[in-house]
Design an enzyme around this catalytic site. Sequence first.
Site, PDB file in Angstrom:
ATOM      1  N   LYS A 129      40.359  -0.195  -2.928  1.00 26.12           N
ATOM      2  CA  LYS A 129      39.133  -0.954  -3.201  1.00 26.12           C
ATOM      3  C   LYS A 129      37.955  -0.169  -2.645  1.00 26.12           C
ATOM      4  O   LYS A 129      38.111   0.652  -1.740  1.00 26.12           O
ATOM      5  CB  LYS A 129      39.188  -2.332  -2.543  1.00 26.12           C
ATOM      6  CG  LYS A 129      38.319  -3.382  -3.227  1.00 26.12           C
ATOM      7  CD  LYS A 129      38.929  -3.888  -4.533  1.00 26.12           C
ATOM      8  CE  LYS A 129      38.078  -4.987  -5.127  1.00 26.12           C
ATOM      9  NZ  LYS A 129      38.685  -5.533  -6.365  1.00 26.12           N
ATOM     10  N   ASP A 169      33.775  -4.745 -10.164  1.00 22.23           N
ATOM     11  CA  ASP A 169      34.023  -5.954  -9.373  1.00 22.23           C
ATOM     12  C   ASP A 169      32.664  -6.661  -9.315  1.00 22.23           C
ATOM     13  O   ASP A 169      31.782  -6.392 -10.140  1.00 22.23           O
ATOM     14  CB  ASP A 169      34.562  -5.600  -7.979  1.00 22.23           C
ATOM     15  CG  ASP A 169      35.135  -6.810  -7.236  1.00 22.23           C
ATOM     16  OD1 ASP A 169      36.282  -7.177  -7.505  1.00 22.23           O
ATOM     17  OD2 ASP A 169      34.433  -7.391  -6.383  1.00 22.23           O
TER      18      ASP A 169
END
Length: 448
Positions: A129, A169
Amino acid sequence: MSIQNAYLNSLMDRVMARNPAEPEFHQAVREVLASLVPVVEDRPEFIQEGVMDCLVEPERIIKFRVPWEDEQGVVHVNRGFRVQFNSAIGPYKGGLRFHPSVYEGIIKFLGFEQIFKNSLTGLPIGGGKGGADFDPKGKTDLEVMRFCQSFMTELFKYIGPDTDVPAGDIGVGSREIGYLFGQYKRLRNEFTGVLTGKGLSYGGSLARTEATGYGLCYFTDCMLRDAGRSFDGATVVISGSGNVALYACEKAAQSGAKVVAMSDSSGYVYDKDGIDLPLMKRLKEVERKRIAAYAEERPGAEYHAGCAGVWQIPCGIALPCATQNELDLTSAKALIANGCFAVAEGANMPCTPDAVDALQGAGVLFAPAKAANAGGVATSALEMSQNSMRFYWTFEEVDEHLKKIMKDLYHNASAAAVRYGAAGDLVAGANIAGFLKVGESMLAYGIV
């Protein structure tokens, strides 16, 4: 949430001591370790060979400054991050988040969750991430472009189609992905599938935009059907109004439900006649307006400032699709009192631990994020496959792949829960099923 194993409990203590002031990361690790107690007691080699200790430590953390200039000529400096958490089953895969709340602990929590989510898809992708404490809201396209180019000028050194494949995201949509990919292509002089969520004209996949929201509903439908329920005729409340929420709304409505509420960071709207999705899409995707504008254009709709009140609206199914820890114990009690029979997480860890305990204790069907919202990353992996083949599938082909992945994912998580004495607990089942593939791979490699 207690961990009923002395070694895992001591490991949790070490995680907290070595990663201070990172409550989201602590929360994510605690949930997984608590679920894995029966696994390590059945398979002690996972402790003896160091797998559990390696599991909670990222393979690599990259932290860097991101200088950029606004349209007034003022220089700003943000912080960028990429946590490459675990590559046991494939290249790191996970989104980039641009939001003021981003710090290392948030990225570690998201990267850790991504390990198990990606494993659950059945596809060969590891967990990672990234992001930055940059807020795209209120910025011009030129300012966003300058930021993205500066961000990628550092990040490109550490990613690649067989190493690490970021996606979007919160705060990173098609505009940002385009700027990021353009800079990567310029710096590396190559056209590869290094980013997913790309535009259709330059390597993107059909159905990727819809995938997380659609996948959430496909998973939830499996859960509902096993309990003799369905979307058909149900009243649904959804938090958020971004990509996941919009397409969860679309698929829930196609499945016969009536979605009566959605939200953003400023407040929520209640529409007793059902959300007008074309209007909501125009306001949020095209005009980028706050959700209050929906009530201004939709007769009979109500706008309420503040987000938490959305869970006070009576519903049969609740789909939290906004952000972490948005649905707390008070909200869970309100849902239970109002007859909610199913909660499925569309965002990453949107329910607090005590909320999850209350919902499960009341017999509410509960689908955890790492399983229920895996459709987005699954379709990102399908985009990677299409990029590698230099080939495109139709929307229907991608959607069929997605349906099968989410159906298999549900049954694998459900079966893992049964196997380890937690029948019906999809939180435990998802953690166990996601871990076993990763853990077996780590054992095969030796100490890594």
